[in-house]
Design a protein around this motif. Structure first.
Motif, PDB file in Angstrom:
ATOM      1  N   ARG A 181       0.558  -1.623  -0.085  1.00 32.56           N
ATOM      2  CA  ARG A 181       0.064   0.078  -0.157  1.00 32.56           C
ATOM      3  C   ARG A 181       0.911   0.592  -0.164  1.00 32.56           C
ATOM      4  O   ARG A 181       1.873   1.435   0.488  1.00 32.56           O
ATOM      5  CB  ARG A 181      -1.122   0.265   1.361  1.00 32.56           C
ATOM      6  CG  ARG A 181      -1.825  -0.758   1.408  1.00 32.56           C
ATOM      7  CD  ARG A 181      -2.922  -0.778   2.524  1.00 32.56           C
ATOM      8  NE  ARG A 181      -2.061   0.158   3.969  1.00 32.56           N
ATOM      9  CZ  ARG A 181      -1.753  -0.286   4.659  1.00 32.56           C
ATOM     10  NH1 ARG A 181      -1.719  -1.787   4.956  1.00 32.56           N
ATOM     11  NH2 ARG A 181      -1.090   0.344   5.294  1.00 32.56           N
ATOM     12  N   ASP A 195       0.735   4.049   1.569  1.00 37.82           N
ATOM     13  CA  ASP A 195       0.694   4.743   2.756  1.00 37.82           C
ATOM     14  C   ASP A 195       2.044   4.279   4.074  1.00 37.82           C
ATOM     15  O   ASP A 195       1.482   3.692   4.779  1.00 37.82           O
ATOM     16  CB  ASP A 195      -0.510   5.283   3.573  1.00 37.82           C
ATOM     17  CG  ASP A 195      -1.669   4.029   3.147  1.00 37.82           C
ATOM     18  OD1 ASP A 195      -1.517   2.898   2.853  1.00 37.82           O
ATOM     19  OD2 ASP A 195      -2.657   4.309   4.197  1.00 37.82           O
ATOM     20  N   SER A 196       2.250   2.802   3.133  1.00 39.42           N
ATOM     21  CA  SER A 196       3.006   1.765   4.005  1.00 39.42           C
ATOM     22  C   SER A 196       3.586   2.587   5.263  1.00 39.42           C
ATOM     23  O   SER A 196       4.783   2.989   4.902  1.00 39.42           O
ATOM     24  CB  SER A 196       3.258   1.002   3.525  1.00 39.42           C
ATOM     25  OG  SER A 196       2.415   0.147   2.866  1.00 39.42           O
ATOM     26  N   ASP A 198       2.333  -2.666   7.824  1.00 39.43           N
ATOM     27  CA  ASP A 198       2.185  -3.259   6.563  1.00 39.43           C
ATOM     28  C   ASP A 198       2.561  -3.551   5.745  1.00 39.43           C
ATOM     29  O   ASP A 198       2.299  -4.301   4.985  1.00 39.43           O
ATOM     30  CB  ASP A 198       2.227  -0.997   6.129  1.00 39.43           C
ATOM     31  CG  ASP A 198       1.309  -0.199   6.710  1.00 39.43           C
ATOM     32  OD1 ASP A 198       0.572  -0.626   7.380  1.00 39.43           O
ATOM     33  OD2 ASP A 198       1.926   0.403   7.486  1.00 39.43           O
ATOM     34  N   GLY A 224      -4.304  -6.521   3.630  1.00 40.80           N
ATOM     35  CA  GLY A 224      -3.880  -4.843   3.162  1.00 40.80           C
ATOM     36  C   GLY A 224      -2.222  -5.451   3.416  1.00 40.80           C
ATOM     37  O   GLY A 224      -1.590  -4.370   2.928  1.00 40.80           O
ATOM     38  N   HIS A 281       1.860  -6.072   2.829  1.00 40.47           N
ATOM     39  CA  HIS A 281       2.770  -6.985   1.807  1.00 40.47           C
ATOM     40  C   HIS A 281       4.061  -7.617   2.653  1.00 40.47           C
ATOM     41  O   HIS A 281       4.300  -7.124   3.527  1.00 40.47           O
ATOM     42  CB  HIS A 281       2.917  -5.635   1.418  1.00 40.47           C
ATOM     43  CG  HIS A 281       4.513  -6.123  -0.079  1.00 40.47           C
ATOM     44  ND1 HIS A 281       3.937  -7.298  -1.049  1.00 40.47           N
ATOM     45  CD2 HIS A 281       6.043  -5.880   0.284  1.00 40.47           C
ATOM     46  CE1 HIS A 281       4.884  -7.337  -1.565  1.00 40.47           C
ATOM     47  NE2 HIS A 281       5.664  -7.119  -1.064  1.00 40.47           N
ATOM     48  N   ARG A 288      -1.257  -4.919  -7.052  1.00 39.67           N
ATOM     49  CA  ARG A 288      -1.694  -4.717  -6.089  1.00 39.67           C
ATOM     50  C   ARG A 288      -3.731  -3.849  -6.604  1.00 39.67           C
ATOM     51  O   ARG A 288      -3.338  -3.221  -7.412  1.00 39.67           O
ATOM     52  CB  ARG A 288      -1.372  -3.632  -4.853  1.00 39.67           C
ATOM     53  CG  ARG A 288      -2.397  -3.407  -3.387  1.00 39.67           C
ATOM     54  CD  ARG A 288      -1.749  -2.734  -2.653  1.00 39.67           C
ATOM     55  NE  ARG A 288      -1.403  -3.668  -1.181  1.00 39.67           N
ATOM     56  CZ  ARG A 288      -1.555  -4.360  -1.109  1.00 39.67           C
ATOM     57  NH1 ARG A 288      -2.675  -3.834  -0.296  1.00 39.67           N
ATOM     58  NH2 ARG A 288      -0.850  -5.112  -0.301  1.00 39.67           N
ATOM     59  N   SER A 300      -6.001  -3.658  -4.559  1.00 41.58           N
ATOM     60  CA  SER A 300      -7.351  -2.794  -3.253  1.00 41.58           C
ATOM     61  C   SER A 300      -6.182  -2.543  -2.393  1.00 41.58           C
ATOM     62  O   SER A 300      -4.939  -3.923  -2.060  1.00 41.58           O
ATOM     63  CB  SER A 300      -8.106  -3.430  -3.171  1.00 41.58           C
ATOM     64  OG  SER A 300      -8.061  -4.413  -2.037  1.00 41.58           O
ATOM     65  N   ALA A 301      -6.617  -2.197  -1.092  1.00 37.41           N
ATOM     66  CA  ALA A 301      -6.112  -1.856  -0.053  1.00 37.41           C
ATOM     67  C   ALA A 301      -5.778  -2.624   0.985  1.00 37.41           C
ATOM     68  O   ALA A 301      -5.641  -3.364   2.307  1.00 37.41           O
ATOM     69  CB  ALA A 301      -6.877  -0.558   1.156  1.00 37.41           C
TER      70      ALA A 301
END
Lengths: 347, 347
Positions: A126, A128-129, A195, A218, A220, A281, A283-284
């Motif tokens: 994501r 925003d990680s 995250d 969400g 990874h 990716r 989706s969140a």
């Protein structure tokens, strides 16, 4: 003459440039080469196994350059104060077959592995990680932390290792990194709220470092430690729940987490995401898994970067590795020629 | 640190020891390793082909040592004043995976190829052989003449090459060798009355350097030049009339004179003769053919010899090819450690 970059000069280079700059520049070379993946001659590594470990040659080439890396894997070496993995490599000119640059690659492999992890995460994690969990505080751990900070903007690392000395070493090395570091008491605790999760443990066995119930939506997962036959880190259920991305499918099925899965288990090669052919990716809430085992093209990128960076500078020496008589057919003449007769004795 | 033998030091070694001593000692290592052939991990070379030529990696190992050679083959290189074939190689410790010695191998390959030819001829040629014909006066020719003189007692060489300059170069290099040299006007003339015939031409094509009617009873043919796919030197009839000996059957069928023969064509591996399992020459009228393409074990022998010969002497330098932190897990610590901060600038 062949250019040579030894350990000493590579360390000087990294210290002078700063490791963050080196990782950022190296990541660009790696990304560029993944983008033009079909241009490479690819094959599984050539391994020679013994009871002690493995010695591998990893060649690849495009139209202009050829590279190979020599790398070993000897789990028992640490007992004797030696590295489990050491490496060196060479870049050559495809047109003439002549070597261009020979380099140490123990450090360079650590850098390219971390840079590759971060490149993959830029497409798969994501955006925003901010929190990275690292399971395993071995030789690769600080490189991972630094690459994720530099290339993804990670600001917090949660570290776990079964050996408190290793964890302490990690904290010491990272104390001026600008990262907020938390020591976790277990893998479970390390991954809570993370995250991105990097697994980079050293045991050569089928282990379960991460179990399915530890993995939330969400996340990874950057699975780096499962990188040879008989060695995995993730519970198979995680691979089924998430989407799995690999470097070179043929090799990952033999060496990666994929060892646990049926042969037709669906995966996506990373280069297809980077080239824009497929979506990473979606989706969140996606769980994405980069099942990384390391591939020859990453070493190619690292050597190509190094050559561009150091050629003609004081960071490389020259080696007289190539016999080069004036008349190519007169190799024998070298033995009669004007090589200075130094004072020397043979004992 | 890894020991390093460059071109300069290898030339010094050969000049100081004398090439005949080096060939004699090297031949012993080659013979010893052929004798224990089943102890080696053997596989065909790993080649990377381009329109310009090939780059190959040739690994092998026994229980204690691992070696590989990097070697190219670029027929167009001579146009640019470069060697068609250059090589380097490394010997490593199987127990730790650590490299022991890195060496130039362009000269070393020329030496081991000639020594292998002579070792084979000691088992396959008539014991009373005194006259050697050499077809092709390229880079390998003088090494062949010297090895056959040293190891078989050849006293006369009949040389032929399509290029008079090459023949002249051969004669110049051999003028103090103690060999009686005759320049022949054709292949036919060169082989007349010869006991042993070495074919070592350079054209990359199916050629007929020797035709069946040129070969009399009792001759030993040392076919060295037919050594890659698409390149042969002998008329197929010769192979049918004589008995064919090879290094490693699987590789010779792809690269040697055997390319011309059906897949089930009967050959004998040289090691079986050296180990005493099978008989080489059976009578003074036998025609024997060593269909030589070069094999990784010969490079292994050459590196093993070189290591025994130069370790700890002034004939090798050391290279900082291996990152070796005090704590093996603290690779990252090297970047913060006490490497001297020399005056250096990065441009």
């Amino acid at each position: 003459m062949v250019q040579y970059v030894g350990v000493h000069d590579l360390i000087r280079l990294i210290r002078l440039q700063g490791i963050e700059t080196v990782l950022r520049e190296l990541a660009e070379y790696i990304e560029d080469d993944f983008r033009r993946w079909p241009a490479f001659d690819k094959r599984p590594r050539l391994a020679s196994h013994s009871e002690h470990g493995a010695i591998e040659l990893m060649p690849t080439s495009d139209d202009a350059l050829y590279s190979f890396k020599y790398v070993n894997g000897h789990p028992g070496n640490t007992r004797d104060g030696l590295q489990t993995v050491i490496a060196f490599g060479m870049l050559s000119d495809v047109r003439t077959g002549y070597p261009l640059i020979l380099s140490e690659m123990t450090l360079l492999t650590a850098l390219r592995t971390a840079a590759t992890s971060a490149v993959a995460a830029r497409y798969l994690a994501r955006a925003d990680s901010r929190v990275l969990a690292i399971i395993g505080a071995g030789a690769q751990s600080e490189f991972q932390a630094t690459a994720f900070k530099t290339l993804l903007g990670i600001d917090t690392v949660r570290i776990y290792d079964t050996d408190p000395d290793a964890t302490q070493k990690f904290c010491d090395n990272m104390k001026n990194s600008g990262l907020s570091i938390t020591i976790a008491a277990s893998s479970q605790e390390a991954v809570e709220g993370a995250d991105i999760i990097t697994t980079i443990t050293a045991d050569k066995q089928m282990a379960t470092i991460l179990s399915d119930n530890m993995i939330g939506a969400g996340v990874h997962i950057n699975a780096v430690g499962g990188d040879c036959p008989g060695k995995t880190e993730l519970q198979a259920d995680i691979l089924t729940r998430g989407r799995v991305f690999v470097e070179y499918t043929e090799q990952t099925r033999l060496e990666g987490e994929l060892q646990q899965m049926p042969e037709d288990f669906q995966v996506t090669e990373l280069w297809e995401i980077i080239a824009g052919n497929k979506k990473g990716r979606r989706s969140a809430r996606d769980i994405t898994i980069f099942d990384s085992v390391g591939f020859a093209t990453e070493d190619f990128s690292a050597l190509r970067y190094l050559r561009d960076k150091v050629s003609g500078t004081s960071f490389c020496k020259t080696l007289d590795l190539l016999a080069n008589p004036e008349d190519p057919r007169n190799l024998f003449g070298l033995l009669n020629s004007s090589v200075p007769d130094e004072e020397c004795s043979f004992e």
